[in-house]
Design a protein around this motif. Structure first.
Motif, PDB file in Angstrom:
ATOM      1  N   VAL A  50       4.344   5.312  10.662  1.00 45.58           N
ATOM      2  CA  VAL A  50       5.672   4.218  11.322  1.00 45.58           C
ATOM      3  C   VAL A  50       5.607   2.820  10.528  1.00 45.58           C
ATOM      4  CG1 VAL A  50       6.335   3.940  13.354  1.00 45.58           C
ATOM      5  CG2 VAL A  50       5.644   5.898  13.664  1.00 45.58           C
ATOM      6  N   LYS A  51       4.347   2.593  10.993  1.00 43.78           N
ATOM      7  CA  LYS A  51       4.313   1.325  10.349  1.00 43.78           C
ATOM      8  C   LYS A  51       4.615   0.810   9.419  1.00 43.78           C
ATOM      9  CE  LYS A  51       0.355  -0.509  13.619  1.00 43.78           C
ATOM     10  NZ  LYS A  51      -1.328  -1.522  13.726  1.00 43.78           N
ATOM     11  N   SER A  52       4.311   1.312   8.404  1.00 48.15           N
ATOM     12  CA  SER A  52       4.892   1.397   7.005  1.00 48.15           C
ATOM     13  C   SER A  52       6.746   0.454   6.843  1.00 48.15           C
ATOM     14  CB  SER A  52       4.962   1.839   5.805  1.00 48.15           C
ATOM     15  OG  SER A  52       5.556   3.360   6.448  1.00 48.15           O
ATOM     16  N   ILE A  53       7.431   1.486   8.057  1.00 55.25           N
ATOM     17  CA  ILE A  53       8.566   0.890   8.010  1.00 55.25           C
ATOM     18  C   ILE A  53       9.018  -0.357   8.593  1.00 55.25           C
ATOM     19  CG2 ILE A  53       9.845   3.137   7.450  1.00 55.25           C
ATOM     20  CD1 ILE A  53      10.168   3.594  10.132  1.00 55.25           C
ATOM     21  N   LEU A  54       7.813  -0.591   9.696  1.00 53.62           N
ATOM     22  CA  LEU A  54       8.318  -2.093  10.361  1.00 53.62           C
ATOM     23  C   LEU A  54       8.807  -3.207  10.513  1.00 53.62           C
ATOM     24  CD1 LEU A  54       5.423  -0.477  13.545  1.00 53.62           C
ATOM     25  CD2 LEU A  54       8.465  -0.134  13.749  1.00 53.62           C
ATOM     26  N   PRO A  55       8.058  -3.487   9.180  1.00 50.60           N
ATOM     27  CA  PRO A  55       8.260  -4.824   8.794  1.00 50.60           C
ATOM     28  C   PRO A  55      10.241  -4.727   8.650  1.00 50.60           C
ATOM     29  CG  PRO A  55       6.802  -4.347   7.647  1.00 50.60           C
ATOM     30  CD  PRO A  55       7.043  -3.478   8.604  1.00 50.60           C
ATOM     31  N   ASP A  56      10.613  -3.845   7.896  1.00 54.28           N
ATOM     32  CA  ASP A  56      11.890  -3.472   7.473  1.00 54.28           C
ATOM     33  C   ASP A  56      13.118  -3.849   8.603  1.00 54.28           C
ATOM     34  OD1 ASP A  56      11.559  -3.787   4.972  1.00 54.28           O
ATOM     35  OD2 ASP A  56      11.033  -1.458   4.641  1.00 54.28           O
TER      36      ASP A  56
END
Length: 89
Positions: A50-56
């Motif tokens: 989940v954290k990996s998509i949060l910046p986008d």
């Protein structure tokens, strides 16, 4: 009472789902996306996937907030919105 990360993810998913379904949104929703993502990024209990998509998602909210035509911004991100909603499940 503060929301735990499960509730924050649910709210984030709801906003993104509404943007995808309605192809429209508000600046305040984009600001809410930013706040939710900031909080989730700082929470060590959030799953790394989940954290990996949060910046986008954060960039989407920020760009939407400053977009001259928010509805066009949302429309141009339909595929990403669908992907994000599925990954937040």
């Amino acid at each position: 009472m503060p929301l735990d990360h499960h509730h924050q993810i649910t709210i984030l998913k709801d906003i993104l789902s509404e943007h995808q379904a309605d192809c429209c949104g508000t600046v305040s929703e984009c600001e809410q996306i930013e706040r939710l993502v900031k909080s989730l990024l700082g929470n060590e209990q959030v799953h790394p996937q989940v954290k990996s998509i949060l910046p986008d998602i954060y960039a989407y909210g920020q760009n939407g907030k400053y977009s001259a035509d928010l509805n066009s911004h949302i429309l141009s991100h339909q595929q990403q919105l669908s992907n994000w909603v599925n990954q937040l499940t």
